[in-house]
Write an enzyme that holds these catalytic residues in place. Structure first.
Site, PDB file in Angstrom:
ATOM      1  CG  ASP A  70      -5.698  14.114  -1.938  1.00  0.00           C
ATOM      2  OD1 ASP A  70      -5.809  13.015  -1.358  1.00  0.00           O
ATOM      3  OD2 ASP A  70      -6.250  14.361  -3.024  1.00  0.00           O
ATOM      4  CG  ASP A 481     -12.526  10.044  -5.644  1.00  0.00           C
ATOM      5  OD1 ASP A 481     -13.539  10.691  -5.940  1.00  0.00           O
ATOM      6  OD2 ASP A 481     -11.528  10.555  -5.127  1.00  0.00           O
TER       7      ASP A 481
END
Length: 884
Positions: A70, A481
């Site tokens: 992404d 993350d």
């Protein structure tokens, strides 16, 4: 485990870093002398670390597969090493959004061809439009067609697809499903030009959150996928029947039976769902559809699987569980091309206790699960997991049943069975690519083994880097993350990310310059402390205590001796503490949200920056005073650092094109700054080991110098600069952090937004840069010619030209003759001409200067037939070079 993808640099970029024209230089217009050096670039291995929403196998060539990410580009599978090779590292600063890949397609008629639909955000965060990249050499090089709209590789709904599809009978025809209400697009010339399919009836209407004023969650997710029925065409003639998935809960699937001339809503389809995937089994004539009530990749509370008989129009609900029993949507969907009655699907949004994978060997009539409950909460798994190659995937967790660690996955929207090998299956998760090579054990009742199949695919967003001068750690990283890692060996995956606590995102970290065993990090966490400390060089950690009001990590600085800390967290003002943060007090004289750093010599001196003002504390952070320095950037897109070993020596980088932008230096602790006139723009600055004979540490910066964007090195305090990366190694946006290695001359660590931690090593083992070259290349030379990839009819090669003489070159021209009639298709980092088999490659402006003992490299893709023998001789002008 991880529900958010970090949007590194979004605010800075949206604020205008990449818009407009460079600011005028200061009155002193000393020119930058840009030399060149040959660097070897690698990743500090983490293996994965981000969401992989798409995996694509070529249908006609064995072992040819691609993955899209992404924010971190695209990758091609290398079967011989079971690794991935990055394909989009050549994307530069101005096109940083093209590192987000919205879709990818591999041509089964001509497997050398591959296409990528690129663009990261459809809202204002990405200033550029999307593009179609096309390659005729499997992604080794690309040509680009700009689109008149944006694409969303990191937008909601990015796990649906594939939005980009090639006609399997007439491969010059491609379709692209666009977001944002832009409709369906078609190319009839192999992706060179595109036009909207004007008669397609539905541009989509589903949005995740209509109330989102940023435009991120409120964008129309548009056209989700295109699938061809190859039975309805012949070689060279366009396929007549196409199916298109649309982000519309009431009208999710459309069909054309006349090659796209007309379209109709597929009759009898279910409503209230989005079709995330549509996969056609042409042997049995079934179109399989995976439905969810939401667009994903995080959300989805209900789902169904349906089978559509293409010959009769009959719909059959083949959901493996009753709709009422789902708390997730379906997305990952694949058919075994060796045994088309075998179908698999994923419950992509089943976060707890784990994702689920379903398998049917009778076209969906019956199903089995990857895991079942025996007696709740106990589970029986059809698989075993081996994460020894990426041990951090356990997250250091010790969950209670029915949760297990490592998890089978989450955000599992990509699932593919190898079309040539029923035993191999790969699937993407929010953190890695998992796979198995004994999948059919599932059917025999024995367990199949799931392992990470992710080496080479590096997809972390890097927010900060620190390389200590001593101790077992070579590098500390702050990551989105996955928190971050302590690397003791850059070539090996660390056993675990930072834990105790494990921040979802680490926003800043620092070590005590004269006591590197003391390390501090801050970050984001749903519950728990936002600061952690280590007293053993980052090997072990313990949480600190938050002052009142803290909601996020912000930035942090450790005193030079580790005796105190200054913290500028999100949610409250700047704080200081002696010891390890058991008690904090508010710092005076400095605004909330300031960036903080420490002097690397004086343990009581700290610095801060906010909105054009530089602040200094000489009492350990208790009080700050605004400096009289003027002319600094007015915004907050700034990063600064103090030089180790010298009190008060500070370098500051940052700004924006609509104001002050560049690199500043202070030698008096920030009382005043001098702007370097030879640096047009700079976004990060760092220091590394000094060159041989130099008394000042080596500077590194991500900057624009001499009109060129890149990674630069200076061994003379910024008087001259050496550009150390090349056109093939740009990695999009590199402005978050940069640091040299204090122990290895020439080594630099570069933060990327989705390609992980890049590090480079120089072929120059200790020399400087910026020496005045002699006007013509003379003396000895050596050439290393290496074929790095080869396939039917094509190949890729790297050429390294070394100056083995005693004089520098101010320009070079290398000639050779191909022995088997090979031809060059595209060459980078040099200019070339070819006449018959004779080739001449010449320097470009930024790599003309090659010091004695240094090298320069370029690469190319070419064509061959019969034999691909390497050239036997090379000449630098009239000088014959040694061939290594």
């Amino acid at each position: 485990m991880r529900r958010t993808r970090i949007l590194t640099a979004v605010l800075a970029l949206a604020a205008g870093l990449l818009a407009g024209t460079p600011p005028a230089l200061a009155a002193d217009t000393t020119k930058a002398v840009i030399a060149a050096d040959t660097y070897t670039w690698k990743n500090a291995r983490i293996d994965g670390g981000g969401f992989v929403p798409g995996i694509v196998f070529n249908r006609s060539e064995k072992n040819l597969a691609y993955a899209r990410t992404d924010i971190g580009g695209a990758y091609r599978w290398v079967e011989s090493s079971k690794t991935w090779t990055p394909l989009l590292d050549s994307i530069g600063w101005d096109d940083w959004g093209h590192t987000g890949v919205a879709s990818l397609a591999s041509d089964s008629v001509n497997p050398n061809r591959v296409y990528a639909a690129v663009g990261t955000y459809t809202n204002s965060w990405d200033p550029g439009n999307g593009a179609i990249l096309r390659s005729s050499d499997r992604g080794a090089s690309w040509q680009k067609t700009d689109l008149p709209f944006k694409l969303g590789g990191n937008m909601p709904g990015r796990g649906m697809g594939e939005r980009l599809a090639i006609d399997p009978n007439k491969n010059s025809v491609l379709y692209l499903g666009a977001p944002s209400g832009k409709g369906l697009w078609r190319s009839t010339d192999s992706g060179v030009t595109w036009s909207q399919v004007a008669n397609f009836p539905n541009v989509g209407n589903y949005v995740q959150d209509p109330s989102d004023t940023s435009g991120y969650a409120s964008d129309n997710q548009g056209i989700a996928w295109v699938t061809f029925d190859e039975r309805t065409g012949t070689s060279g003639n366009a396929t007549q029947t196409l199916y298109v998935g649309v982000a519309d809960l009431q009208n999710a699937v459309y069909r054309s039976t006349d090659g796209g001339a007309s379209w109709s809503r597929l009759a009898g389809q279910p409503t209230g769902y989005l079709a995330h995937k549509g996969v056609l089994d042409t042997v049995n004539g079934y179109l399989y559809l995976a439905y969810s009530d939401k667009g994903g990749p995080y959300d989805g509370g209900k789902g169904r699987l349906l089978r559509y008989a293409t010959a009769t129009g009959t719909w059959t609900d083949i959901s493996p569980v009753a709709e009422a029993d789902t708390y997730y949507g379906f997305s990952g969907l694949t058919v075994d091309r060796q045994d088309p009655g075998t179908v698999m699907a994923t419950a992509y949004s089943s976060w707890w206790p784990d994702t689920q994978i379903f398998r049917s060997t009778d076209s969906g009539a019956t199903w089995t699960k990857a895991w079942d409950y025996t007696s709740y909460p106990n589970r029986s798994n059809r698989y075993t997991m081996d994460v020894s190659s990426s041990p951090w995937l356990t997250w250091g967790a010790n969950p209670s049943p029915p949760e297990q660690t490592p998890k089978l996955g989450w955000m599992t929207e990509a699932l593919e069975i190898d079309p040539f090998n029923s035993d191999r299956m790969m699937y993407g998760t929010g953190a890695t690519v998992y796979g198995t090579e004994n999948l059919t054990n599932w059917d025999s009742g024995s367990q199949f083994t799931v392992k990470p199949m992710v080496q080479g695919l590096e997809e972390t967003a890097v927010l900060d880097l620190a390389a200590p001068p001593s101790g077992g750690a070579q590098l500390f990283s702050a990551l989105g993350d996955v928190g971050g890692f302590r690397h003791t060996d850059l070539t090996k995956v660390p056993a675990m990310m930072y834990t105790q606590p494990n921040f979802t995102t680490t926003t800043s970290l620092d070590f005590a310059e004269t006591n590197p065993n003391t390390v501090v990090r801050v970050g984001d966490l749903d519950s728990g402390p936002h600061i952690a400390f280590s007293t053993d060089n980052g090997a072990n950690w313990f949480g600190g205590t938050d002052p009142s009001g803290v909601s996020g990590g912000g930035t942090v600085a450790a005193a030079a001796d580790g005796s105190r800390f200054v913290w500028s967290p999100t949610g409250t003002g700047v704080q200081y503490a002696t010891g390890f943060g058991s008690s904090w007090a508010a710092s005076g004289g400095i605004p909330e949200g300031a960036i903080v750093e420490s002097d690397r010599v004086d343990p009581k001196t700290f610095y801060g920056f906010k909105s054009g003002k530089f602040y200094v504390s000489t009492d350990g952070g208790a009080t700050f005073t605004a400096s009289a320095a003027t002319g600094l950037p007015s915004g907050d897109s700034v990063r600064f650092k103090a030089l180790p070993g010298t009190k008060g020596d500070v370098w500051l980088a940052g700004g924006a094109t609509d104001g002050a932008y560049g690199l500043w230096h202070s030698t008096n602790g920030g009382t005043s700054f001098t702007k370097l006139s030879n640096v047009e723009q700079a976004d990060a600055v760092g220091f590394g080991k000094a060159a041989t004979g130099a008394s000042y540490q080596t500077l590194y910066t991500s900057a624009k110098i001499g009109g060129v964007r890149g990674i630069f090195r200076s061994t003379d305090q910024g008087s001259t600069w050496t550009k150390i990366n090349d056109d093939a190694h740009q990695w999009g946006w590199t402005g978050a952090a940069i640091t040299g290695d204090p122990r290895v001359y020439g080594r630099v660590y570069v933060a990327t937004n989705g390609r992980g931690v890049i590090y480079g090593d120089s072929s120059d083992t200790g020399g400087g840069g910026g020496t005045d070259p002699t006007p013509t290349p003379t003396g000895a030379c050596a050439v290393t010619y290496k074929i790095t990839n080869q396939w039917s009819g094509g190949f890729q090669a790297d050429v390294q030209l070394s100056n083995t003489g005693s004089s520098s070159w101010s320009g070079w021209s290398l000639g050779w003759t191909f022995p088997n009639g090979q031809t060059i298709g595209q060459l980078w980092n040099a200019e070339h001409t070819q006449s018959g088999s004779a080739v001449t490659a010449k320097n470009v402006n930024w790599n003309a200067n090659v010091a004695a003992g240094s090298s320069v490299s370029f690469g190319f893709t070419g064509n061959w037939s019969g034999t691909n023998t390497k050239p036997a001789a090379f000449k630098l002008g009239d000088q014959t070079c040694t061939v290594n």
